[in-house]
Design a protein around this motif. Structure first.
Motif, PDB file in Angstrom:
ATOM      1  N   VAL A   1      13.996   8.076 -11.844  1.00  0.00           N
ATOM      2  CA  VAL A   1      12.890   7.279 -11.290  1.00  0.00           C
ATOM      3  C   VAL A   1      13.362   5.869 -10.963  1.00  0.00           C
ATOM      4  N   GLY A   2      14.197   5.289 -11.828  1.00  0.00           N
ATOM      5  CA  GLY A   2      14.725   3.945 -11.583  1.00  0.00           C
ATOM      6  C   GLY A   2      15.558   3.889 -10.313  1.00  0.00           C
ATOM      7  N   ARG A   3      16.431   4.917 -10.109  1.00  0.00           N
ATOM      8  CA  ARG A   3      17.214   4.940  -8.868  1.00  0.00           C
ATOM      9  C   ARG A   3      16.316   5.039  -7.641  1.00  0.00           C
ATOM     10  N   THR A   4      15.289   5.865  -7.763  1.00  0.00           N
ATOM     11  CA  THR A   4      14.349   6.000  -6.640  1.00  0.00           C
ATOM     12  C   THR A   4      13.633   4.682  -6.354  1.00  0.00           C
ATOM     13  N   LEU A   5      13.183   4.016  -7.442  1.00  0.00           N
ATOM     14  CA  LEU A   5      12.518   2.719  -7.265  1.00  0.00           C
ATOM     15  C   LEU A   5      13.455   1.695  -6.647  1.00  0.00           C
ATOM     16  N   LEU A   6      14.730   1.756  -7.037  1.00  0.00           N
ATOM     17  CA  LEU A   6      15.703   0.825  -6.486  1.00  0.00           C
ATOM     18  C   LEU A   6      15.870   1.054  -4.977  1.00  0.00           C
ATOM     19  N   ILE A   7      15.929   2.319  -4.592  1.00  0.00           N
ATOM     20  CA  ILE A   7      16.050   2.637  -3.159  1.00  0.00           C
ATOM     21  C   ILE A   7      14.817   2.167  -2.398  1.00  0.00           C
ATOM     22  N   ILE A   8      13.640   2.465  -2.993  1.00  0.00           N
ATOM     23  CA  ILE A   8      12.395   2.027  -2.340  1.00  0.00           C
ATOM     24  C   ILE A   8      12.346   0.508  -2.232  1.00  0.00           C
ATOM     25  N   GLY A   9      12.754  -0.197  -3.300  1.00  0.00           N
ATOM     26  CA  GLY A   9      12.766  -1.660  -3.272  1.00  0.00           C
ATOM     27  C   GLY A   9      13.725  -2.207  -2.228  1.00  0.00           C
TER      28      GLY A   9
ATOM     29  N   VAL B   1      14.691  -0.675   0.523  1.00  0.00           N
ATOM     30  CA  VAL B   1      14.096  -0.438   1.837  1.00  0.00           C
ATOM     31  C   VAL B   1      12.985  -1.444   2.118  1.00  0.00           C
ATOM     32  N   ALA B   2      12.163  -1.732   1.089  1.00  0.00           N
ATOM     33  CA  ALA B   2      11.082  -2.704   1.258  1.00  0.00           C
ATOM     34  C   ALA B   2      11.644  -4.091   1.560  1.00  0.00           C
ATOM     35  N   LEU B   3      12.710  -4.485   0.838  1.00  0.00           N
ATOM     36  CA  LEU B   3      13.337  -5.784   1.090  1.00  0.00           C
ATOM     37  C   LEU B   3      13.905  -5.858   2.508  1.00  0.00           C
ATOM     38  N   LEU B   4      14.558  -4.768   2.939  1.00  0.00           N
ATOM     39  CA  LEU B   4      15.085  -4.728   4.300  1.00  0.00           C
ATOM     40  C   LEU B   4      13.959  -4.840   5.324  1.00  0.00           C
ATOM     41  N   ALA B   5      12.835  -4.173   5.030  1.00  0.00           N
ATOM     42  CA  ALA B   5      11.684  -4.257   5.931  1.00  0.00           C
ATOM     43  C   ALA B   5      11.136  -5.679   5.992  1.00  0.00           C
ATOM     44  N   ILE B   6      11.097  -6.356   4.842  1.00  0.00           N
ATOM     45  CA  ILE B   6      10.599  -7.739   4.815  1.00  0.00           C
ATOM     46  C   ILE B   6      11.519  -8.661   5.605  1.00  0.00           C
ATOM     47  N   ILE B   7      12.823  -8.491   5.399  1.00  0.00           N
ATOM     48  CA  ILE B   7      13.780  -9.328   6.135  1.00  0.00           C
ATOM     49  C   ILE B   7      13.669  -9.088   7.640  1.00  0.00           C
ATOM     50  N   SER B   8      13.569  -7.801   8.006  1.00  0.00           N
ATOM     51  CA  SER B   8      13.418  -7.482   9.426  1.00  0.00           C
ATOM     52  C   SER B   8      12.122  -8.062   9.986  1.00  0.00           C
ATOM     53  N   ALA B   9      11.048  -7.975   9.189  1.00  0.00           N
ATOM     54  CA  ALA B   9       9.766  -8.518   9.635  1.00  0.00           C
ATOM     55  C   ALA B   9       9.842 -10.029   9.823  1.00  0.00           C
ATOM     56  N   VAL B  10      10.522 -10.707   8.901  1.00  0.00           N
ATOM     57  CA  VAL B  10      10.663 -12.161   9.024  1.00  0.00           C
ATOM     58  C   VAL B  10      11.444 -12.520  10.290  1.00  0.00           C
ATOM     59  N   LEU B  11      12.544 -11.809  10.518  1.00  0.00           N
ATOM     60  CA  LEU B  11      13.346 -12.085  11.711  1.00  0.00           C
ATOM     61  C   LEU B  11      12.557 -11.820  12.991  1.00  0.00           C
TER      62      LEU B  11
ATOM     63  N   VAL C   1       0.829  -1.204   0.000  1.00  0.00           N
ATOM     64  CA  VAL C   1       0.000   0.000   0.000  1.00  0.00           C
ATOM     65  C   VAL C   1       0.867   1.259   0.000  1.00  0.00           C
ATOM     66  N   PHE C   2       1.787   1.330   0.944  1.00  0.00           N
ATOM     67  CA  PHE C   2       2.605   2.533   1.048  1.00  0.00           C
ATOM     68  C   PHE C   2       3.680   2.581  -0.029  1.00  0.00           C
ATOM     69  N   GLY C   3       4.173   1.425  -0.458  1.00  0.00           N
ATOM     70  CA  GLY C   3       5.206   1.414  -1.500  1.00  0.00           C
ATOM     71  C   GLY C   3       4.685   1.912  -2.827  1.00  0.00           C
ATOM     72  N   VAL C   4       3.512   1.427  -3.245  1.00  0.00           N
ATOM     73  CA  VAL C   4       2.936   1.875  -4.516  1.00  0.00           C
ATOM     74  C   VAL C   4       2.629   3.369  -4.455  1.00  0.00           C
ATOM     75  N   SER C   5       2.057   3.807  -3.335  1.00  0.00           N
ATOM     76  CA  SER C   5       1.764   5.242  -3.197  1.00  0.00           C
ATOM     77  C   SER C   5       3.049   6.059  -3.268  1.00  0.00           C
ATOM     78  N   LEU C   6       4.095   5.561  -2.601  1.00  0.00           N
ATOM     79  CA  LEU C   6       5.359   6.287  -2.608  1.00  0.00           C
ATOM     80  C   LEU C   6       5.965   6.335  -4.004  1.00  0.00           C
ATOM     81  N   VAL C   7       5.859   5.243  -4.765  1.00  0.00           N
ATOM     82  CA  VAL C   7       6.392   5.213  -6.134  1.00  0.00           C
ATOM     83  C   VAL C   7       5.670   6.242  -7.011  1.00  0.00           C
ATOM     84  N   ILE C   8       4.334   6.274  -6.885  1.00  0.00           N
ATOM     85  CA  ILE C   8       3.560   7.233  -7.692  1.00  0.00           C
ATOM     86  C   ILE C   8       3.946   8.666  -7.336  1.00  0.00           C
ATOM     87  N   VAL C   9       4.022   8.945  -6.047  1.00  0.00           N
ATOM     88  CA  VAL C   9       4.356  10.302  -5.611  1.00  0.00           C
ATOM     89  C   VAL C   9       5.756  10.685  -6.060  1.00  0.00           C
ATOM     90  N   GLU C  10       6.732   9.794  -5.892  1.00  0.00           N
ATOM     91  CA  GLU C  10       8.112  10.095  -6.273  1.00  0.00           C
ATOM     92  C   GLU C  10       8.250  10.266  -7.782  1.00  0.00           C
TER      93      GLU C  10
END
Length: 422
Positions: free
Chosen positions: A123-131, A133-143, A19-28
């Motif tokens: 935009v690609g660099r921004t998406l890469l950063i967002i991705g 951060v999202a991956l780090l959040a997923i890993i942290s959530a799993v742990l 939800v927040f990632g897609v919104s952030l991508v559109i806004v960025e």
């Protein structure tokens, strides 16, 4: 359960990221595009200002002068009436650029274009950063989910093992807590249940031990009477021994009833005023054959006509335990002596044996304590029976041994004690 906790936590995190990632991508994306357009507009405005100032000053406008004013990654075109257009940089393909056009007061026109690929790369660099951060959040959530699942499932497994151990007959409480209020509450309940089960098992084992010990004496006496009947042909002797055997059966019934009553409520008593002489005489008659067989004697002396307050069956069991103890561990003649001290009657049991060892002392009344490798239950049960009726059993002297049973001879209330009908 562990897998469910991990999956549910991960699902929540993925939904939040989506939800927040897609919104952030559109806004960025919109922000980067708007920023690039504003930058191109600003450069076109600045370039038209430079062209106007040079025209007013009659200065030459050359590609070299314009190149110094334009970003190298952009394309600029200056159109002045009556002159050839001046171009700087490489023009992007049509439809693939961000364009801004400004017109001056003298008809000059400035066009600035920037390739849209620049915006795409940003935009690609921004998406890469967002991705990332999202991956780090997923890993942290799993742990965190794994850690939280372990924190919850491990205590539950431990509690299940505790419950299984209780069911298998091991009632030891563990007193282990986990830092989670709900789980600690379950642990408290299990520990309380374990303590109750332990008390119940202890009571049952004690009842079994007491029953086996207390029933042994009446059964032995009954067996001796039946043996007397089997070896005699005299009808009078048979009748006398049969009456005594019936008395033993009544005693046996009383012992069983008392055991069951004490098992339900140890405080339950049936104290009455009774004739102490009858109990002492009864015990001497019951034990005389056993002492005769051992080449010993049992006698009584002291004050007669005494009345005491207590349960006749319990007092008989206490005296039987003392007489049996003297038979097994003592020596010589066993003497029962009755006397009065204050408002109490006392029955002393003594023999001519070696007595109680000095290292035992008052511990002789503790369960499992014995001087001759016996069960150590008899004297402990005897003391419990005496105390249940408000009396007490004490060791007055160790060598030669003197055991004393103290009983009340005062009736506190006519409603509390009832004299038995004879």
């Amino acid at each position: 359960m562990r897998r469910r906790l991990i999956n549910s936590t991960l699902a929540v995190v993925l939904v939040v990221i989506a939800v927040f990632g897609v919104s952030l991508v559109i806004v960025e994306t919109r922000t980067i595009s708007n920023s690039a357009q504003e930058s191109v507009d600003a450069e076109a405005f600045r370039l038209i200002s430079v062209v106007e100032s040079r025209l007013l000053g009659a200065e030459r406008i050359t590609p070299q002068v314009l190149a110094e004013q334009v970003d190298p990654s952009r394309y600029a075109r200056v159109e002045i009436p009556g002159r050839s257009p001046i171009e700087v940089g490489e023009r992007p393909a049509d439809g693939d650029s961000i364009r801004s056009t400004e017109t001056g007061e003298q008809g000059e026109k400035v066009t600035v274009e920037e390739s849209r690929s620049t915006v795409t790369r940003e935009v690609g660099r921004t998406l890469l950063i967002i991705g990332a951060v999202a991956l780090l959040a997923i890993i942290s959530a799993v742990l965190l989910a794994v850690r939280q699942a372990d924190r919850l499932t491990s205590p539950l497994t431990d509690l299940a093992e505790t419950a299984e151990r209780l069911g298998s007959g091991d009632p030891r409480p563990r007193h282990k807590r986990y830092g989670v209020a709900e789980l600690d509450r379950v642990a408290d309940v299990l520990d309380s249940s374990a303590e109750r089960i332990a008390r119940m098992l202890t009571a049952e084992r004690r009842l079994a031990a007491d029953a086996s010990h207390q029933l042994r004496t009446p059964l032995t006496a009954l067996s001796m009477r039946i043996e007397e009947i089997s070896v005699t042909d005299d009808p009078d002797t048979v009748k006398e021994e049969a009456n005594i055997a019936l008395t033993q059966v009544e005693r046996l019934t009383d012992v069983v009833q008392r055991l069951l009553t004490n098992a339900r409520d140890p405080r339950t008593g049936s104290a009455v005023v009774f004739d102490l002489d009858e109990i002492v005489k009864q015990q001497i008659e019951e034990w005389r054959p056993a002492y005769r067989s051992a080449g010993r004697a049992v006698v009584c002396s002291g004050k007669h006509g005494l009345e005491a307050v207590g349960t006749p069956g319990a007092v008989a069991q206490v005296l039987a335990a003392l007489i049996e103890n003297s038979l097994m561990h003592g020596g010589g003649t066993v003497a029962l002596r009755t006397r009065v001290t204050g408002n109490q009657v006392v029955v002393e049991v003594t023999d001519e044996g070696p007595g109680v060892r000095a290292d035992l002392g008052a511990r002789i009344f503790e369960r499992t304590i014995s001087g001759r490798n016996s069960t150590g239950i008899g004297l402990a049960v005897a003391r419990d029976l005496a105390e249940a009726d408000g009396g007490r059993l004490e060791l007055l002297q160790q060598q030669p041994p003197v055991f004393a049973l103290f009983l009340s001879r005062v009736v506190p209330s006519r409603k509390e004690y009832v004299r038995p009908v004879r």
